[in-house]
Design a protein around this motif. Structure first.
Motif, PDB file in Angstrom:
ATOM      1  N   GLN A 190      39.709  48.518  29.968  1.00 62.43           N
ATOM      2  CA  GLN A 190      38.799  47.987  30.996  1.00 62.43           C
ATOM      3  C   GLN A 190      39.348  46.695  31.595  1.00 62.43           C
ATOM      4  O   GLN A 190      39.368  46.527  32.827  1.00 62.43           O
ATOM      5  N   LEU A 191      39.768  45.784  30.734  1.00 56.28           N
ATOM      6  CA  LEU A 191      40.286  44.500  31.208  1.00 56.28           C
ATOM      7  C   LEU A 191      41.565  44.684  32.026  1.00 56.28           C
ATOM      8  O   LEU A 191      41.764  44.026  33.048  1.00 56.28           O
ATOM      9  N   TYR A 192      42.404  45.582  31.559  1.00 57.50           N
ATOM     10  CA  TYR A 192      43.665  45.847  32.261  1.00 57.50           C
ATOM     11  C   TYR A 192      43.399  46.390  33.661  1.00 57.50           C
ATOM     12  O   TYR A 192      43.943  45.884  34.647  1.00 57.50           O
ATOM     13  N   LEU A 193      42.545  47.408  33.767  1.00 65.33           N
ATOM     14  CA  LEU A 193      42.270  47.970  35.093  1.00 65.33           C
ATOM     15  C   LEU A 193      41.487  46.998  35.970  1.00 65.33           C
ATOM     16  O   LEU A 193      41.708  46.962  37.185  1.00 65.33           O
ATOM     17  N   ALA A 194      40.622  46.206  35.379  1.00 61.13           N
ATOM     18  CA  ALA A 194      39.912  45.195  36.172  1.00 61.13           C
ATOM     19  C   ALA A 194      40.924  44.220  36.769  1.00 61.13           C
ATOM     20  O   ALA A 194      40.807  43.842  37.960  1.00 61.13           O
ATOM     21  N   ALA A 195      41.914  43.832  35.998  1.00 64.66           N
ATOM     22  CA  ALA A 195      42.926  42.893  36.493  1.00 64.66           C
ATOM     23  C   ALA A 195      43.829  43.541  37.535  1.00 64.66           C
ATOM     24  O   ALA A 195      44.245  42.887  38.505  1.00 64.66           O
ATOM     25  N   LYS A 196      44.112  44.815  37.395  1.00 61.69           N
ATOM     26  CA  LYS A 196      45.038  45.486  38.311  1.00 61.69           C
ATOM     27  C   LYS A 196      44.374  46.054  39.558  1.00 61.69           C
ATOM     28  O   LYS A 196      45.026  46.195  40.599  1.00 61.69           O
ATOM     29  N   LEU A 197      43.084  46.409  39.470  1.00 59.30           N
ATOM     30  CA  LEU A 197      42.435  47.117  40.577  1.00 59.30           C
ATOM     31  C   LEU A 197      41.383  46.306  41.314  1.00 59.30           C
ATOM     32  O   LEU A 197      40.979  46.704  42.401  1.00 59.30           O
ATOM     33  N   ALA A 198      40.929  45.244  40.713  1.00 58.07           N
ATOM     34  CA  ALA A 198      39.820  44.487  41.323  1.00 58.07           C
ATOM     35  C   ALA A 198      40.260  43.851  42.634  1.00 58.07           C
ATOM     36  O   ALA A 198      41.395  43.381  42.764  1.00 58.07           O
ATOM     37  N   PRO A 199      39.359  43.813  43.606  1.00 62.65           N
ATOM     38  CA  PRO A 199      39.673  43.134  44.887  1.00 62.65           C
ATOM     39  C   PRO A 199      40.044  41.666  44.611  1.00 62.65           C
ATOM     40  O   PRO A 199      39.477  41.020  43.743  1.00 62.65           O
ATOM     41  N   GLY A 200      41.023  41.202  45.346  1.00 60.70           N
ATOM     42  CA  GLY A 200      41.451  39.814  45.207  1.00 60.70           C
ATOM     43  C   GLY A 200      42.257  39.558  43.956  1.00 60.70           C
ATOM     44  O   GLY A 200      42.436  38.427  43.553  1.00 60.70           O
ATOM     45  N   ARG A 201      42.743  40.643  43.325  1.00 57.81           N
ATOM     46  CA  ARG A 201      43.526  40.458  42.112  1.00 57.81           C
ATOM     47  C   ARG A 201      44.807  39.701  42.430  1.00 57.81           C
ATOM     48  O   ARG A 201      45.342  39.811  43.549  1.00 57.81           O
ATOM     49  N   PRO A 202      45.312  38.957  41.491  1.00 57.62           N
ATOM     50  CA  PRO A 202      46.559  38.244  41.745  1.00 57.62           C
ATOM     51  C   PRO A 202      47.728  39.219  41.894  1.00 57.62           C
ATOM     52  O   PRO A 202      47.728  40.291  41.279  1.00 57.62           O
ATOM     53  N   ALA A 203      48.667  38.859  42.721  1.00 54.87           N
ATOM     54  CA  ALA A 203      49.857  39.700  42.896  1.00 54.87           C
ATOM     55  C   ALA A 203      50.662  39.719  41.619  1.00 54.87           C
ATOM     56  O   ALA A 203      50.732  38.717  40.896  1.00 54.87           O
TER      57      ALA A 203
END
Length: 187
Positions: free
Chosen positions: A173-186
């Motif tokens: 969950q945390l991994y996909l939130a970091a990779k897919l969430a809008p405004g995620r860091p590049a």
């Protein structure tokens, strides 16, 4: 025919493809050996039918996930994906035994891996349309490996502890939130 395939899956999963016999499959299905040979002229034909069935089951499940992914948040998609192979295990329990059994099945293994990776990647892109293709390939590979690990933990085929599956779920969950969430860091 469904009973024969179910029996074949059980025997192959328990004993392995190389050791399983057509006689064992027929006995498990409570069928005459001639009935088995009428539908499947060889053990290889049984294996090919099972692999085809597993591919169809996987494609159907991925199609359903793709339909939901556009409206799902990253955490929800993470849960849907991490549970997929566990959910399918009863229907596809012989797949590992089949794929691990034959060195001449390298092409089949690669097709299955490609099918699974494409299914995960399509779901990721539906959830996060701006996800770069190369990143989507990498994330899909990580998620697929997490999915396989969850099956191993759930079926007690991999080292685990009582809380480990929940930790893997949270990690996903945390991994996909970091990779897919809008405004995620590049990356």
């Amino acid at each position: 025919m469904a009973e024969l395939m179910e029996a074949a899956a059980a025997v192959i999963q328990e004993r392995g493809f190389e050791v399983a016999t057509m006689a064992e499959i027929a006995a498990r299905a409570d069928a005459k050996i001639g009935s088995l040979y009428r539908f499947f002229p060889s053990k290889e034909a049984v294996a090919e039918a099972l692999m085809q069935h597993y591919a169809e089951v996987l494609q159907t499940e991925y199609a359903a996930i793709h339909a939901r992914a556009a409206d799902a948040g990253p955490e929800e998609l993470a849960d849907i994906l991490i549970d997929l192979l566990v959910k399918l295990y009863p229907q596809t329990r012989a797949i590992r035994a089949l794929l691990d059994s034959r060195t001449d099945w390298t092409e089949i293994r690669l097709r299955f891996r490609s099918l699974a990776l494409a299914g995960v990647k399509t779901a990721l892109k539906a959830c996060a349309p701006d996800l770069d293709d190369s990143d989507a390939d990498d994330v899909a590979a990580v998620v697929l490996n997490n999915m396989k690990t969850m099956v191993g933990m759930t079926m007690k085929d991999a080292p685990t502890s009582p809380g480990a599956p929940d930790q893997l779920r949270l990690m996903n969950q945390l991994y996909l939130a970091a990779k897919l969430a809008p405004g995620r860091p590049a990356a």
